[in-house]
Design a protein around this motif. Structure first.
Motif, PDB file in Angstrom:
ATOM      1  N   THR A 119       0.812  -1.169  -0.001  1.00  0.00           N
ATOM      2  CA  THR A 119      -0.098   0.041   0.037  1.00  0.00           C
ATOM      3  C   THR A 119       0.629   1.379   0.055  1.00  0.00           C
ATOM      4  O   THR A 119       0.211   2.250   0.002  1.00  0.00           O
ATOM      5  N   TYR A 122       0.756   3.365  -3.302  1.00  0.00           N
ATOM      6  CA  TYR A 122      -0.582   3.890  -3.565  1.00  0.00           C
ATOM      7  C   TYR A 122      -0.759   5.441  -2.308  1.00  0.00           C
ATOM      8  O   TYR A 122      -1.088   6.175  -2.950  1.00  0.00           O
ATOM      9  N   LEU A 123      -0.293   4.950  -1.200  1.00  0.00           N
ATOM     10  CA  LEU A 123      -0.269   6.312  -0.417  1.00  0.00           C
ATOM     11  C   LEU A 123       0.452   7.502  -0.763  1.00  0.00           C
ATOM     12  O   LEU A 123       0.017   8.714  -0.917  1.00  0.00           O
ATOM     13  N   LYS A 126      -1.468   8.764  -3.803  1.00  0.00           N
ATOM     14  CA  LYS A 126      -2.965   9.496  -3.640  1.00  0.00           C
ATOM     15  C   LYS A 126      -2.697  10.753  -2.707  1.00  0.00           C
ATOM     16  O   LYS A 126      -3.429  11.938  -3.103  1.00  0.00           O
ATOM     17  N   SER A 161      -6.854  -3.281   2.845  1.00  0.00           N
ATOM     18  CA  SER A 161      -6.939  -2.810   1.545  1.00  0.00           C
ATOM     19  C   SER A 161      -6.507  -1.349   1.603  1.00  0.00           C
ATOM     20  O   SER A 161      -6.633  -0.637   2.343  1.00  0.00           O
ATOM     21  N   THR A 162      -6.368  -0.758   0.269  1.00  0.00           N
ATOM     22  CA  THR A 162      -6.199   0.568   0.072  1.00  0.00           C
ATOM     23  C   THR A 162      -7.516   1.469   0.457  1.00  0.00           C
ATOM     24  O   THR A 162      -7.468   2.432   1.031  1.00  0.00           O
ATOM     25  N   GLU A 163      -8.802   0.679   0.107  1.00  0.00           N
ATOM     26  CA  GLU A 163     -10.035   1.270   0.472  1.00  0.00           C
ATOM     27  C   GLU A 163     -10.212   1.392   2.085  1.00  0.00           C
ATOM     28  O   GLU A 163     -10.718   2.409   2.746  1.00  0.00           O
ATOM     29  N   LEU A 165      -7.897   1.426   4.076  1.00  0.00           N
ATOM     30  CA  LEU A 165      -6.764   2.515   4.453  1.00  0.00           C
ATOM     31  C   LEU A 165      -7.371   3.936   4.358  1.00  0.00           C
ATOM     32  O   LEU A 165      -7.214   5.063   5.396  1.00  0.00           O
ATOM     33  N   ASP A 166      -7.984   4.261   3.260  1.00  0.00           N
ATOM     34  CA  ASP A 166      -8.496   5.568   2.971  1.00  0.00           C
ATOM     35  C   ASP A 166      -9.463   5.968   3.894  1.00  0.00           C
ATOM     36  O   ASP A 166      -9.726   6.977   4.399  1.00  0.00           O
TER      37      ASP A 166
END
Length: 193
Positions: A119, A122-123, A126, A161-163, A165-166
């Motif tokens: 992740t 991605y972080l 984003k 997941s990234t979701e 985490l968001d």
């Protein structure tokens, strides 16, 4: 503990939503508790026996113990408190308890670092995270931590997941830290927001 990428994403979102004058100080405070050799001191840890993982993680961060000795009255201290809040919620509200009840500490560490590796890019993208002058220090700390926990060359399972985490990043960055501080001081113990 939540990884540096997660901490900095939360700090960035928190700064965007609140009146933070010195964002560099907020970011510096946000990473400070993980840049020491003895993290149990900087995180005001309780129980040290990691064989009962859920109990161990519940006591890994001492929010009230931190507040007994500190005032959260400048952007650096807000960053430190935000770091501790993030770690406390990461272990006690974010990571699935069913999963934690089934794994050993060693497997948890392996899975945690695997999840970070998956992740982190991605972080970075984003949330437009810039480590700036802290890059070498943070990367060295990550490498040392993986080595200390013997996860540097092992691959585990993904535990978030990234979701997820968001959602966690938004949740933590929306917390009114002043109100939460008062709630902890009144309860005289760790407590969820």
């Amino acid at each position: 503990m939540a990884g540096f990428h997660i901490h900095l994403a939360i700090a960035k979102r928190y700064a965007e939503k609140n009146n933070i004058r010195e964002t560099a100080e907020l970011y510096r405070g946000t990473v400070a508790p993980d840049l020491v050799d003895n993290k149990s001191i900087s995180h005001y840890s309780g129980q040290q026996d990691n064989t009962k993982l859920i109990e161990y993680l519940a006591n890994k961060i001492g929010l009230y113990d931190y507040l007994k000795n500190h005032t959260v009255d400048n952007d650096y201290e807000i960053g430190v408190f935000l770091h501790l809040v993030t770690d406390y919620l990461f272990f006690n509200d974010f990571i699935d308890k069913g999963y934690l009840g089934k794994v050993t500490y060693a497997d948890f560490c392996k899975d945690l670092y695997t999840s970070y590796d998956i992740t982190n890019d991605y972080l970075l993208e984003k949330y437009k995270i810039d480590f700036g002058e802290l890059r070498e220090t943070l990367e060295s700390n990550i490498s040392k931590s993986k080595k200390d926990k013997k996860t540097e060359n092992s691959v585990g399972n993904t535990i978030f997941s990234t979701e997820q985490l968001d959602s966690f990043i938004e949740y933590v960055s929306n917390i009114d830290l002043k109100q939460y501080e008062e709630k902890i001081r009144k309860a005289k113990c760790n407590i969820l927001p």
